[in-house]
Write an enzyme that holds these catalytic residues in place. Structure first.
Site, PDB file in Angstrom:
ATOM      1  N   GLU A   1       0.777  -1.260   0.024  1.00 51.13           N
ATOM      2  CA  GLU A   1       0.077   0.014   0.050  1.00 51.13           C
ATOM      3  C   GLU A   1       0.767   1.485  -0.051  1.00 51.13           C
ATOM      4  OE1 GLU A   1      -2.961  -0.615   3.192  1.00 51.13           O
ATOM      5  OE2 GLU A   1      -4.175  -1.939   1.841  1.00 51.13           O
TER       6      GLU A   1
ATOM      7  N   GLU B   1      -6.016  -8.330  -1.346  1.00 51.83           N
ATOM      8  CA  GLU B   1      -6.615  -8.146   0.017  1.00 51.83           C
ATOM      9  C   GLU B   1      -8.233  -8.112  -0.136  1.00 51.83           C
ATOM     10  OE1 GLU B   1      -4.640  -5.959   2.830  1.00 51.83           O
ATOM     11  OE2 GLU B   1      -2.435  -6.719   2.161  1.00 51.83           O
TER      12      GLU B   1
ATOM     13  N   GLU C   1      -3.466  -5.895  15.225  1.00 51.05           N
ATOM     14  CA  GLU C   1      -4.601  -6.392  14.350  1.00 51.05           C
ATOM     15  C   GLU C   1      -5.195  -7.674  14.971  1.00 51.05           C
ATOM     16  OE1 GLU C   1      -2.266  -6.083  10.743  1.00 51.05           O
ATOM     17  OE2 GLU C   1      -3.815  -4.693   9.992  1.00 51.05           O
TER      18      GLU C   1
END
Ligand code: GAL
Length: 694
Positions: free
Chosen positions: A181, A332, A380
């Site tokens: 990203e 993803e 996460e």
């Protein structure tokens, strides 16, 4: 007379031609479909470095059972691959890749440069980003390094090179993902970056006089006497400077990715693709430029809160397909829920499956779930997964398994196929940025405007490409530019050529206002297209409330933005007029059209309500002779087509919350049902893939 050598050459040449013709692959190969594997694939993000090796086999067994055929690995594993500077350990990764292959799973290797190891940032603190307030980032998060730092670039290049040397020829490694990203486009505001920006400007403008002129720096005493005086903009700066900064950010990320691409290419088989995972409508850099160096683009498709909006999601797939005008991967997507939104609700049962098929229908050839299993600690822990912390499947695993089995059953129909459209929507980062810097009304939302055009056009044409204004246009019957604010001369010429040759170009409000330096065009809107349009924008108005508008497309409202148009040519026709509003707009033209060359130019100066937009789209489609992919379907049904290699495959998805049915024109083959069918009965989130019967 030909010599013997020439004869021999001619015979060999002819032979090669004949052999070449015979050896032509019978199948059309797409780089998104790794040869020797299924044409559409399910994948997952797997982090073997977070688990004891003894666990890997069970992970892979469970993946294989769900028909998961791709793992993306290593994109955050730098500290495991290079535990100290120059000391590499790739043996574990080699074993993980080999074990995956044993379970019929191919690997995509991520370069780990979004998460530098602690030894690196402590030894080279200058690699860490400095924010606008001069504060340096600390270790422990990700994307904390500067893409402009020469030292960081060198270290990234080195780890990518070492990975490529090890795995560039590994048969089950099908491709590479650069970074992750791209740092959310966070730049460093350190002195080195500023100097690089100044050098970049110097290379572009050559002289300060030129730069001062293009940016009109006489305004507010901005005149620069030395390149070193030019600041990094932090908001509220000159629009020319701000737009160039965005282009510089793009340039820096392009350099950052090219550094890695170069060493991977040098050390890998050409069959290995190189991609990166973009973030949909994120606008930190120009995705058209960054996509050039990639084999194809990928994106990360997250819903966040709420539920999937089929138009939004379809539009974002089409955007990604347009970055390189190619198929793409969804690297993803969420296994039910994320952990970073306001309310991380779980998607309904069947919703993720509908999303997976929508991705394929819009041109994706892989859909990857993030992630396989949560690390037992780390930021996460709450994110959706396919396995629980005990290492056994959560209920959602079943849905992915269903998708995996369906993809396998239907994959052959998709081999060599892609999406083709008769309608194109033009999207430009320059225009988006230019509008964002000077919105004029906070209510104006560039992406929402694009969507307001996309939705009715997609409903009618059932396929829309979203492309850059400099892309080839000849294949389209209709080209719509909902917000092309920046139209330099070369783009205007390109658009005019399209119209001259018979195309229909539709421009939305705010079009053709700026040149490439983000300066105002003296012709008024739409700038270089005024003459061809036979009309122009007389004045624009940010609206505090809705105003009436009516004409050929019916009656309704305009909101947020309205432009008073004028015509200068007798064959320019007024399609819509404003009703009683602020006095200035009363009874003035809101939409005009004019034949030009073999085609037509239309300018719509108002942001229309949904009903008017639908009527306008119907008019555009009819006038341009656009035909739908399939034909009319009930509300909530999305139908898409992929074709190529002599095939045509239709995908029907029911995004409505009730049952829907579709009558097929003749008996066809339903691939998911594995039966002949002439009618589809689809429950909410129901999907069917349909081909002609053999
Ligand atoms: C993505 C990111 C993944 C993971 C995911 C969680 O943006 O690439 O590494 O953090 O979000 O939704």
């Amino acid at each position: 007379m030909a010599s013997l050598r020439q004869w021999r050459f001619a015979v060999v040449f002819l032979l090669l031609q004949v052999l070449g013709a015979q050896q032509k692959p019978t199948r059309y190969a797409l780089p998104t479909q790794p040869p020797g594997h299924d044409a559409i694939l399910v994948g997952t993000a797997w982090y073997p470095e977070q688990w004891p090796e003894s666990r890997w086999e069970e992970d892979l067994r469970l993946m294989e059972a769900a028909n998961i055929k791709v793992v993306r690995v290593a994109e955050f594993a730098w500290s495991t691959m290079e535990p100290s500077e120059g000391k590499y350990d790739f043996d574990w990764l080699k074993r993980a890749i080999a074990l995956a292959a044993k379970h019929n799973i191919v690997t995509v290797l991520g370069t780990p440069t979004a998460a530098p190891p602690a030894w690196l940032t402590s030894k080279y603190p200058d690699t860490l980003r400095v924010d606008e307030n001069g504060r340096r980032a600390t270790h422990g998060n990700r994307a904390q390094a500067s893409p402009s730092s020469p030292k960081y670039r060198e270290l990234c290049r080195r780890i990518a090179e070492q990975m490529a040397i090890r795995f560039g020829h590994t048969p089950s490694v099908v491709g590479w993902q650069i970074d992750n990203e791209y740092g959310y486009a966070q730049m460093s505001y350190d002195a080195g970056t500023r100097q690089k920006f100044q050098d970049w400007l110097k290379a572009k403008y050559k002289t300060l006089a030129n730069l001062n002129n293009q940016w009109t720096t006489a305004y507010w005493s901005q005149t620069y006497d030395s390149w070193s005086e030019i600041p990094i903009p932090v908001g509220g700066h000159n629009p020319g400077l701000m737009l160039d900064w965005k282009r510089f950010v793009t340039h820096e990320y392009d350099g950052y990715q090219r550094d890695q691409i170069e060493v991977i290419r040098k050390n890998s088989d050409p069959r290995q693709f190189i991609t990166t995972n973009f973030m949909g409508w994120f606008d930190g850099y120009d995705h058209y430029i960054l996509s050039q160096a990639l084999t194809f683009p990928s994106w990360d498709d997250y819903v966040g809160s709420g539920h999937v909006d089929a138009d939004n999601n379809g539009l974002t797939h089409d955007l990604t397909r347009g970055f390189k005008r190619s198929n793409f991967w969804v690297m993803e997507t969420q296994p039910g829920a994320v952990n970073w939104h306001a309310v991380n609700n779980f998607l309904n049962k069947g919703e993720v499956r509908a999303m997976a098929w929508q991705a394929i229908a819009h041109g994706a050839d892989e859909v990857g779930y993030w992630q396989w299993r949560s690390a037992l600690n780390g930021q996460e822990e709450y994110h959706g997964t396919l396995l629980g912390p005990d290492g056994t499947p959560v209920p959602f695993y079943e849905e992915v398994s269903q998708i995996g089995h369906e993809f396998s059953a239907a994959q052959d129909a998709f081999r060599g196929t892609t999406v083709t459209s008769q309608v194109a929507l033009l999207n430009s980062y320059d225009s988006r940025w230019a509008i964002q810097f000077q919105k004029h009304t906070q209510k104006y939302d560039y992406v929402a405007v694009l969507k307001s055009y996309y939705k009715p056009l997609h409903q009618l044409a059932q396929s829309v490409d979203v492309i850059s204004p400099d892309a080839p246009l000849a294949q389209y019957k209709l080209v719509v530019a909902p917000a092309l604010n920046v139209i330099p001369k070369d783009i205007a010429d390109h658009l005019l050529e399209y119209v001259r040759n018979g195309g229909h170009l539709v421009l939305g409000p705010r079009s053709g206002m700026k040149n490439q330096y983000n300066g105002l065009l003296p012709q008024r809107q739409p700038g270089y297209l005024v003459d061809a349009l036979g009309g122009r924008v007389e004045q624009y108005y940010a609206l505090e409330k809705d105003f009436p508008v009516s004409g050929d497309w019916g009656s309704g409202d305009t909101s947020v933005w309205a432009e008073r148009l004028g015509t200068s040519s007798s064959d320019a026709q007024v399609l819509m007029r404003y009703g009683k509003s602020n006095g200035w707009l009363d009874d003035q033209p809101a939409a005009i059209t004019r034949p030009y060359g073999k085609g037509r130019i239309t300018y719509i100066g108002a942001l229309l309500d949904d009903k008017l937009m639908a009527a306008a789209a119907e008019w555009m489609v009819k006038d341009s002779g656009v035909t739908p992919v399939f034909g009319s379907v009930q509300d909530g049904i999305e139908v898409s087509r992929r074709s190529g290699d002599g095939k045509d495959v239709l995908v029907f998805i029911n995004f409505a919350q009730e049952n829907r049915s579709v009558a097929l024109p003749h008996p066809m083959k339903c691939l998911l049902k594995d039966a002949a069918c002439n009618q589809l009965d689809l429950p909410a989130y129901g999907v069917e893939v349909v081909v002609e019967q053999k």
